[in-house]
Design an enzyme around this catalytic site. Structure first.
Site, mmCIF file in Angstrom:
data_model
loop_
_atom_site.group_PDB
_atom_site.id
_atom_site.type_symbol
_atom_site.label_atom_id
_atom_site.label_comp_id
_atom_site.label_asym_id
_atom_site.label_seq_id
_atom_site.Cartn_x
_atom_site.Cartn_y
_atom_site.Cartn_z
ATOM 1 N N ASP A 27 0.853 -1.183 0.000
ATOM 2 C CA ASP A 27 0.000 0.000 0.000
ATOM 3 C C ASP A 27 0.891 1.235 0.000
ATOM 4 O O ASP A 27 2.106 1.130 0.199
ATOM 5 C CB ASP A 27 -0.979 -0.015 1.179
ATOM 6 C CG ASP A 27 -0.372 -0.664 2.416
ATOM 7 O OD1 ASP A 27 0.868 -0.727 2.516
ATOM 8 O OD2 ASP A 27 -1.139 -1.100 3.286
ATOM 9 N N GLU A 29 -6.038 3.150 3.361
ATOM 10 C CA GLU A 29 -6.717 3.662 4.561
ATOM 11 C C GLU A 29 -8.092 4.218 4.229
ATOM 12 O O GLU A 29 -8.865 4.554 5.112
ATOM 13 C CB GLU A 29 -5.865 4.762 5.217
ATOM 14 C CG GLU A 29 -4.468 4.328 5.633
ATOM 15 C CD GLU A 29 -4.473 3.401 6.854
ATOM 16 O OE1 GLU A 29 -5.553 3.133 7.402
ATOM 17 O OE2 GLU A 29 -3.380 2.944 7.223
#
Ligand SMILES: [Zn+2]
Ligand SMILES: [Zn+2]
Length: 374
Positions: A67, A126
């Site tokens: 990520d 997120e």
């Protein structure tokens, strides 16, 4: 190439929110362009990147996913390489996850394996969630790997340790926002208004029965309301109230059930208190479900190597949108010990940077074992 620790510091300085990882993407592309290019294929997708390392005698494609995004947190680490973006911080270790990817990529660009490798730099973990749209992209369908691996830093484990388990690792998660709109009025004339503070209070209390009365006790779930806002002043009956929370479950079925019950209770409140209600589930993440065969093989491989300790951990009620990759591609995620007293999403999170080299060495060994035939 710069030492990996320096690269991690560079990335730590420029945290960006989901789908705004412009500087991060630029930094990664610039660095990747300095690697040996003969076997590389680089594609961008939104603020993310796919890099394929072409194999010399390929039968399959093995992927590593990282990520890329930071969090809206004011950094308090005291690092000399603290965030230069006010109010944003890499407080979930995604700077380390990317650095591990770059360490692997630079190595395999020089020495490709028999099989193809695919490096997935995914934005917006997120929120609002980059994994699902990235997985559904045309590019991903073309590059589609046969196996996928990812890691997440774990503050609670020592450096030189990984933790993993077969099957469920992280929960199904959903955000929850409920807006109630009634009729405001003078505090002394309650019969002329519909009070949303009272309605919201009833709703919060009623929702406590979902986990205790509707979910199988052996199939865990959490419904948390973390924030309530409503009303304007102490002597005015509140016209509006808003509840904000999160749902976590160990199965997709339990997630459906919890949502159905919330909808039924909200519907009841809207009749009972004569108000308008709107439910918004925000970001939803699918469980991280480690494919048992590959996970077991990986654990045995790591034990045999003996350079890193393996702990068999329990599942956690945290969420990760990596679960959307695992829904379609067999693979697993593991925890990488970074030994720091502050937890993920904490403004003082300081992962031990030696963990980066441990992860790179381990995954070079593992991908070589999986992707070379002799
Ligand atoms: Zn996080
Ligand atoms: Zn994270």
């Amino acid at each position: 190439m710069k030492p990996l620790i320096e690269i991690r510091k560079d990335l730590h300085r420029i945290p960006e929110l989901g789908f705004q990882e412009f500087k991060t993407q630029r930094y990664l592309l610039d660095l990747i362009s300095t690697f040996k290019q003969d076997n590389l294929e680089v594609h961008t997708w939104e603020t993310g990147i796919f890099v394929k390392v072409k194999g010399t005698n390929p039968e399959k494609t093995i992927a590593y996913r990282t990520d890329m995004d930071g969090l809206p947190i004011f950094e308090e680490t005291g690092y000399e390489f603290s965030s230069t973006h006010d109010g944003l911080m890499h407080a979930c270790g995604h700077d380390l996850h990317m650095t591990v990817a770059l360490g692997l990529l630079s190595r395999f660009a020089e020495e490709p394996l028999d099989d193809h490798l695919l490096f997935i730099f995914q934005p917006a973990e997120e929120g609002p969630g980059g994994a699902l749209p990235m997985r559904e992209s045309e590019l991903f369908q073309q590059l589609k790997p046969d196996q996928i691996t990812a890691l997440h830093i774990a503050p609670e484990y020592p450096v030189g340790t990984i933790a993993v388990k077969e099957g469920l690792l992280f929960a199904n998660t959903s955000e929850l926002f409920i807006d109630l709109t009634g009729k405001g009025g003078h505090a002394a004339y309650p019969h002329l208004s519909n009070d949303m503070v009272v309605a919201a209070s009833h709703l919060v209390t009623q929702m406590q029965s979902i986990v205790s009365r509707n979910i199988d006790p052996l199939d865990s779930a959490v419904v948390t309301i973390g924030k309530i806002t409503g009303g304007t002043k102490q002597n005015i009956i509140a016209e509006k109230a808003r509840l904000e929370g999160t749902i976590r479950t160990l199965s997709p079925e339990a997630m459906e059930k919890v949502k159905k019950r919330i909808e039924a209770l909200v519907e009841g409140i809207s009749h009972g208190f004569n108000c308008e209600t709107v439910i918004d589930y925000g970001s939803n993440y699918r469980q991280v479900d480690n494919e048992p065969g590959l996970t077991k093989e990986f654990m045995e491989f790591v034990r045999q190597q003996g350079t890193v300790n393996v702990i068999e951990c329990k599942e956690a009620m945290t969420g990760e949108d990596y679960g959307y990759f695992l829904e379609k591609i067999p693979g697993f995620m593991f925890w990488l010990g970074v030994d720091t007293p502050f937890g993920l999403h904490h403004s003082k999170l300081k992962p031990q940077e030696e963990a980066i080299q441990h992860a790179v060495d381990l995954l070079i060994q593992y991908f070589t074992f999986k992707g070379n035939r002799n």
